[in-house]
Design a protein around this motif. Structure first.
Motif, mmCIF file in Angstrom:
data_model
loop_
_atom_site.group_PDB
_atom_site.id
_atom_site.type_symbol
_atom_site.label_atom_id
_atom_site.label_comp_id
_atom_site.label_asym_id
_atom_site.label_seq_id
_atom_site.Cartn_x
_atom_site.Cartn_y
_atom_site.Cartn_z
ATOM 1 N N GLU A 55 19.532 -17.556 36.547
ATOM 2 C CA GLU A 55 20.440 -16.514 36.062
ATOM 3 C C GLU A 55 19.964 -15.929 34.741
ATOM 4 O OE1 GLU A 55 24.193 -18.512 35.806
ATOM 5 O OE2 GLU A 55 24.332 -18.769 37.977
ATOM 6 N N ALA A 56 19.562 -16.783 33.817
ATOM 7 C CA ALA A 56 19.121 -16.318 32.500
ATOM 8 C C ALA A 56 17.850 -15.479 32.611
ATOM 9 C CB ALA A 56 18.894 -17.505 31.571
ATOM 10 N N THR A 57 16.927 -15.915 33.445
ATOM 11 C CA THR A 57 15.681 -15.181 33.625
ATOM 12 C C THR A 57 15.946 -13.812 34.245
ATOM 13 O OG1 THR A 57 14.403 -17.220 33.775
ATOM 14 C CG2 THR A 57 13.418 -15.240 34.744
ATOM 15 N N ARG A 58 16.795 -13.771 35.249
ATOM 16 C CA ARG A 58 17.121 -12.489 35.890
ATOM 17 C C ARG A 58 17.857 -11.545 34.938
ATOM 18 N NH1 ARG A 58 19.110 -14.824 41.739
ATOM 19 N NH2 ARG A 58 17.009 -15.219 42.544
ATOM 20 N N ALA A 59 18.768 -12.088 34.143
ATOM 21 C CA ALA A 59 19.581 -11.247 33.259
ATOM 22 C C ALA A 59 18.780 -10.683 32.089
ATOM 23 C CB ALA A 59 20.777 -12.039 32.733
ATOM 24 N N THR A 60 17.812 -11.443 31.593
ATOM 25 C CA THR A 60 17.096 -11.043 30.380
ATOM 26 C C THR A 60 15.677 -10.548 30.631
ATOM 27 O OG1 THR A 60 16.239 -13.266 30.015
ATOM 28 C CG2 THR A 60 18.373 -12.713 28.988
ATOM 29 N N LYS A 61 15.137 -10.848 31.805
ATOM 30 C CA LYS A 61 13.727 -10.583 32.113
ATOM 31 C C LYS A 61 12.799 -11.387 31.206
ATOM 32 C CE LYS A 61 15.005 -7.677 35.219
ATOM 33 N NZ LYS A 61 15.495 -8.323 36.403
ATOM 34 N N ARG A 119 16.412 -16.577 15.018
ATOM 35 C CA ARG A 119 17.876 -16.653 15.026
ATOM 36 C C ARG A 119 18.388 -17.043 16.411
ATOM 37 N NH1 ARG A 119 22.123 -13.868 16.665
ATOM 38 N NH2 ARG A 119 20.880 -12.165 17.496
ATOM 39 N N VAL A 120 17.834 -16.428 17.441
ATOM 40 C CA VAL A 120 18.239 -16.730 18.822
ATOM 41 C C VAL A 120 17.863 -18.164 19.186
ATOM 42 C CG1 VAL A 120 17.830 -16.134 21.241
ATOM 43 C CG2 VAL A 120 18.155 -14.319 19.549
ATOM 44 N N CYS A 121 16.674 -18.592 18.793
ATOM 45 C CA CYS A 121 16.243 -19.969 19.075
ATOM 46 C C CYS A 121 17.154 -20.980 18.374
ATOM 47 C CB CYS A 121 14.793 -20.163 18.663
ATOM 48 S SG CYS A 121 13.627 -19.205 19.669
ATOM 49 N N THR A 126 21.605 -25.090 18.289
ATOM 50 C CA THR A 126 22.964 -25.419 17.851
ATOM 51 C C THR A 126 23.886 -25.629 19.047
ATOM 52 O OG1 THR A 126 22.628 -24.155 15.825
ATOM 53 C CG2 THR A 126 24.911 -24.626 16.440
ATOM 54 N N ALA A 127 23.752 -24.784 20.077
ATOM 55 C CA ALA A 127 24.588 -24.910 21.274
ATOM 56 C C ALA A 127 24.325 -26.231 22.001
ATOM 57 C CB ALA A 127 24.336 -23.737 22.217
ATOM 58 N N ALA A 128 23.094 -26.696 21.974
ATOM 59 C CA ALA A 128 22.734 -27.931 22.680
ATOM 60 C C ALA A 128 23.194 -29.187 21.959
ATOM 61 C CB ALA A 128 21.222 -27.985 22.884
ATOM 62 N N LEU A 129 23.212 -29.156 20.646
ATOM 63 C CA LEU A 129 23.433 -30.382 19.871
ATOM 64 C C LEU A 129 24.766 -31.062 20.141
ATOM 65 C CD1 LEU A 129 21.801 -29.536 16.441
ATOM 66 C CD2 LEU A 129 20.948 -31.020 18.268
ATOM 67 N N SER A 130 25.824 -30.304 20.314
ATOM 68 C CA SER A 130 27.137 -30.912 20.553
ATOM 69 C C SER A 130 27.123 -31.788 21.806
ATOM 70 C CB SER A 130 28.204 -29.830 20.671
ATOM 71 O OG SER A 130 29.450 -30.404 20.979
ATOM 72 N N SER A 131 26.583 -31.254 22.890
ATOM 73 C CA SER A 131 26.502 -32.028 24.133
ATOM 74 C C SER A 131 25.523 -33.185 23.998
ATOM 75 C CB SER A 131 26.085 -31.126 25.299
ATOM 76 O OG SER A 131 27.085 -30.176 25.563
ATOM 77 N N PHE A 132 24.413 -32.965 23.312
ATOM 78 C CA PHE A 132 23.432 -34.038 23.120
ATOM 79 C C PHE A 132 24.069 -35.225 22.403
ATOM 80 C CE2 PHE A 132 19.285 -31.315 23.043
ATOM 81 C CZ PHE A 132 19.497 -30.952 24.359
ATOM 82 N N ARG A 133 24.885 -34.945 21.410
ATOM 83 C CA ARG A 133 25.536 -36.020 20.645
ATOM 84 C C ARG A 133 26.473 -36.848 21.514
ATOM 85 N NH1 ARG A 133 26.175 -31.796 16.218
ATOM 86 N NH2 ARG A 133 24.368 -32.199 14.897
ATOM 87 N N ALA A 144 22.439 -24.276 25.834
ATOM 88 C CA ALA A 144 21.389 -23.612 25.060
ATOM 89 C C ALA A 144 20.861 -22.383 25.787
ATOM 90 C CB ALA A 144 20.254 -24.586 24.769
ATOM 91 N N VAL A 145 20.581 -22.531 27.070
ATOM 92 C CA VAL A 145 20.038 -21.410 27.847
ATOM 93 C C VAL A 145 21.058 -20.275 27.922
ATOM 94 C CG1 VAL A 145 19.265 -20.678 30.142
ATOM 95 C CG2 VAL A 145 18.439 -22.834 29.176
ATOM 96 N N ARG A 146 22.314 -20.608 28.184
ATOM 97 C CA ARG A 146 23.346 -19.565 28.290
ATOM 98 C C ARG A 146 23.526 -18.805 26.976
ATOM 99 N NH1 ARG A 146 27.550 -22.903 32.036
ATOM 100 N NH2 ARG A 146 26.634 -22.271 34.024
ATOM 101 N N VAL A 147 23.584 -19.534 25.871
ATOM 102 C CA VAL A 147 23.770 -18.896 24.563
ATOM 103 C C VAL A 147 22.566 -18.017 24.229
ATOM 104 C CG1 VAL A 147 23.885 -19.374 22.087
ATOM 105 C CG2 VAL A 147 25.396 -20.570 23.661
ATOM 106 N N MET A 148 21.381 -18.522 24.470
ATOM 107 C CA MET A 148 20.178 -17.737 24.173
ATOM 108 C C MET A 148 20.100 -16.496 25.050
ATOM 109 S SD MET A 148 17.365 -20.725 23.490
ATOM 110 C CE MET A 148 16.085 -19.552 23.058
#
Length: 154
Positions: A55-61, A119-121, A126-133, A144-148
């Protein structure tokens, strides 16, 4: 009238660790050595990861790639060595995680660096860290992929 042998691959006939995605593609996990007796992620987790990458690849190219594994003593150097070998590296983003070292690194290719900037990276990390913890590796990567992808846009 055309005939079809759909599906060409029967999911029940695939080896453990493989799944037919909703797009019809076969996705599987490669196990290095005898470290794992079973696949480290469930079929549902792999399918969710595959879907969000598609989905991310298709949406952003922009091609999104995930690496989970040892990055070495210097995680940044490890990712720098891996990144050029990933599919479509110049037009991609790599999110690399070394779970045992608690390291996450993100790299973007030269052709998309203006869109997938620092900034995007950082938003992805940041989006990944909460779940990782909370011990949720796949959920963190999906976040992370969705936010980016949302930040990159089209």
């Amino acid at each position: 009238m055309a005939s079809s042998n759909w599906p060409a691959v029967v999911e029940a006939d695939l080896p453990h660790g493989y799944v037919v995605t909703t797009s019809g593609r076969v996705s599987g996990v490669h196990e290095a050595g005898d470290v794992f007796k079973e696949a480290p992620f469930s079929d549902d987790e792999r399918l969710a990861m595959d879907n969000v990458l598609t989905e991310a690849t298709r949406a952003t190219k922009v091609r999104f790639n995930i690496y989970i594994g040892d990055l070495g003593e210097d995680a940044a150097a490890g990712v720098d060595a891996i990144f050029p070998t990933t599919p479509e590296a110049t037009h991609s983003v790599l999110i690399a995680v070394s779970p045992n070292d608690r390291a996450i690194e993100v790299r973007s290719g030269s052709a998309v660096a203006d869109r997938a900037n620092d900034r995007v990276c950082q938003l992805g990390v940041t989006a990944a860290l909460s779940s990782f913890r909370q011990g949720q590796l796949i959920d963190g990567l999906i976040s992370a992929v969705r936010v980016m992808a949302a930040a990159i846009g089209r």
